[in-house]
Write a protein that holds these residues in place. Sequence first.
Motif, PDB file in Angstrom:
ATOM      1  N   VAL A   1       8.489 -58.335 -12.066  1.00 21.67           N
ATOM      2  CA  VAL A   1       6.782 -57.841 -12.599  1.00 21.67           C
ATOM      3  C   VAL A   1       6.000 -58.233 -11.738  1.00 21.67           C
ATOM      4  N   ILE A   2       5.326 -58.858 -10.872  1.00 23.34           N
ATOM      5  CA  ILE A   2       4.730 -59.374 -10.148  1.00 23.34           C
ATOM      6  C   ILE A   2       4.817 -58.625  -8.364  1.00 23.34           C
ATOM      7  N   VAL A   3       6.235 -58.785  -8.548  1.00 25.74           N
ATOM      8  CA  VAL A   3       5.994 -57.707  -7.344  1.00 25.74           C
ATOM      9  C   VAL A   3       6.536 -56.610  -6.866  1.00 25.74           C
ATOM     10  N   ALA A   4       6.547 -55.476  -8.369  1.00 26.07           N
ATOM     11  CA  ALA A   4       6.054 -54.348  -8.854  1.00 26.07           C
ATOM     12  C   ALA A   4       4.930 -54.229  -8.791  1.00 26.07           C
ATOM     13  N   ILE A   5       4.161 -54.716  -9.300  1.00 21.19           N
ATOM     14  CA  ILE A   5       2.346 -55.057  -9.271  1.00 21.19           C
ATOM     15  C   ILE A   5       2.201 -54.606  -7.619  1.00 21.19           C
ATOM     16  N   THR A   6       2.081 -55.336  -6.950  1.00 15.67           N
ATOM     17  CA  THR A   6       1.618 -55.567  -6.181  1.00 15.67           C
ATOM     18  C   THR A   6       2.095 -54.638  -5.008  1.00 15.67           C
ATOM     19  N   GLU A   7       3.508 -54.560  -5.537  1.00 15.45           N
ATOM     20  CA  GLU A   7       3.692 -53.088  -4.169  1.00 15.45           C
ATOM     21  C   GLU A   7       3.423 -51.854  -4.510  1.00 15.45           C
ATOM     22  N   ALA A   8       3.489 -51.698  -6.305  1.00 13.08           N
ATOM     23  CA  ALA A   8       2.969 -49.915  -6.776  1.00 13.08           C
ATOM     24  C   ALA A   8       1.045 -50.006  -6.214  1.00 13.08           C
ATOM     25  N   LEU A   9       0.252 -51.490  -6.166  1.00 14.12           N
ATOM     26  CA  LEU A   9      -1.421 -51.118  -5.483  1.00 14.12           C
ATOM     27  C   LEU A   9      -1.365 -51.599  -4.407  1.00 14.12           C
TER      28      LEU A   9
ATOM     29  N   ALA B   1      -3.547 -63.486  -0.258  1.00  8.79           N
ATOM     30  CA  ALA B   1      -2.667 -64.362  -0.040  1.00  8.79           C
ATOM     31  C   ALA B   1      -2.550 -64.764  -1.502  1.00  8.79           C
ATOM     32  N   LEU B   2      -4.317 -64.594  -1.783  1.00  9.95           N
ATOM     33  CA  LEU B   2      -4.681 -65.829  -3.054  1.00  9.95           C
ATOM     34  C   LEU B   2      -4.419 -64.621  -4.565  1.00  9.95           C
ATOM     35  N   ALA B   3      -3.884 -63.515  -4.938  1.00 13.99           N
ATOM     36  CA  ALA B   3      -3.089 -62.885  -5.017  1.00 13.99           C
ATOM     37  C   ALA B   3      -1.629 -63.081  -5.703  1.00 13.99           C
ATOM     38  N   TYR B   4      -1.180 -63.570  -4.419  1.00 14.61           N
ATOM     39  CA  TYR B   4       0.231 -64.001  -4.995  1.00 14.61           C
ATOM     40  C   TYR B   4       0.196 -65.154  -4.860  1.00 14.61           C
TER      41      TYR B   4
ATOM     42  N   VAL C   1       2.715 -68.130  -2.120  1.00 15.75           N
ATOM     43  CA  VAL C   1       1.986 -67.867  -0.959  1.00 15.75           C
ATOM     44  C   VAL C   1       3.747 -67.901  -0.448  1.00 15.75           C
ATOM     45  N   VAL C   2       4.837 -68.249  -0.574  1.00 15.55           N
ATOM     46  CA  VAL C   2       5.740 -68.752   0.724  1.00 15.55           C
ATOM     47  C   VAL C   2       6.123 -66.649   0.367  1.00 15.55           C
ATOM     48  N   TYR C   3       6.499 -65.980  -0.564  1.00 20.40           N
ATOM     49  CA  TYR C   3       6.920 -65.127  -0.681  1.00 20.40           C
ATOM     50  C   TYR C   3       5.297 -64.290   0.201  1.00 20.40           C
ATOM     51  N   TRP C   4       4.447 -64.309   0.536  1.00 14.40           N
ATOM     52  CA  TRP C   4       3.435 -64.016   0.963  1.00 14.40           C
ATOM     53  C   TRP C   4       3.878 -63.809   2.069  1.00 14.40           C
ATOM     54  N   LEU C   5       3.850 -64.999   2.407  1.00  8.38           N
ATOM     55  CA  LEU C   5       4.291 -65.004   4.248  1.00  8.38           C
ATOM     56  C   LEU C   5       5.435 -64.900   4.984  1.00  8.38           C
ATOM     57  N   ILE C   6       6.077 -63.712   3.201  1.00 10.13           N
ATOM     58  CA  ILE C   6       7.577 -63.292   4.478  1.00 10.13           C
ATOM     59  C   ILE C   6       7.434 -62.256   3.970  1.00 10.13           C
ATOM     60  N   ALA C   7       6.636 -61.344   2.688  1.00  7.66           N
ATOM     61  CA  ALA C   7       7.141 -60.252   1.892  1.00  7.66           C
ATOM     62  C   ALA C   7       5.857 -59.612   1.716  1.00  7.66           C
ATOM     63  N   GLY C   8       4.983 -60.760   1.314  1.00  6.93           N
ATOM     64  CA  GLY C   8       3.864 -60.088   0.979  1.00  6.93           C
ATOM     65  C   GLY C   8       2.328 -58.662   1.642  1.00  6.93           C
ATOM     66  N   ARG C   9       2.449 -59.600   2.497  1.00  8.48           N
ATOM     67  CA  ARG C   9       1.993 -59.035   3.283  1.00  8.48           C
ATOM     68  C   ARG C   9       1.830 -57.437   4.151  1.00  8.48           C
ATOM     69  N   ASN C  10       2.689 -57.368   4.070  1.00  3.34           N
ATOM     70  CA  ASN C  10       3.031 -55.946   4.153  1.00  3.34           C
ATOM     71  C   ASN C  10       3.281 -54.600   2.794  1.00  3.34           C
ATOM     72  N   ALA C  11       3.070 -55.723   1.238  1.00  2.44           N
ATOM     73  CA  ALA C  11       3.436 -55.286   0.697  1.00  2.44           C
ATOM     74  C   ALA C  11       3.005 -53.208   0.705  1.00  2.44           C
ATOM     75  N   GLY C  12       3.562 -52.168  -0.398  1.00  2.00           N
ATOM     76  CA  GLY C  12       3.648 -50.803   0.177  1.00  2.00           C
ATOM     77  C   GLY C  12       3.426 -50.594   1.226  1.00  2.00           C
TER      78      GLY C  12
END
Length: 164
Positions: free
Chosen positions: A68-76, A81-84, A129-140
């Motif tokens: 759910v968190i990944v879907a929200i961050t990818e959609a928006l 890093a704080l959001a993740y 934060v680990v997820y952000w380092l790998i995948a979250g920095r390029n969300a969407g």
Amino acid sequence: MSLIGRLIVIFIGFLAACFVGGMIIVVALLFPEFADLGAGPVDQGTLDILLGFGFIFVSGFALVPAAVIVAITEALYIRSALAYAVGGGLVGLACYLGLVPFHSDTLQFEGIVRRHLEIMTGAGIVAGVVYWLIAGRNAGAWRDPPPPRKPPPPLPSNSRPDAR
């Protein structure tokens, strides 16, 4: 093709975050046992098994809230890093509260252990934060159109056939 690549990166980020979260939970829950100096050395095979079970435990319980968190961050297009970290903390909180009995008569959770709640929430923050380092920095980013191609260079003047 970029969507398939993005899904693979999300999956790898989720696995890495679950591994780190499981490792934090296992070490934090076993820390009082490690503090006893008379316990002797820890068997490496036992620790490997505990880390494996911690990974399985965290990945199994965190799959739906993390999705759910990944879907929200990818959609928006959320790339902070704080959001993740906050999302990971919420996932850790949801995982812990999913294990605690809830009485619908009193609308309260029964038997919350504060230390365990803190460990799960902290592990969720670090996993986020680990997820952000790998995948979250390029969300969407998979939805961005590819950059326009430069036109080919002009042909040399003597390479054209004569137009007679």
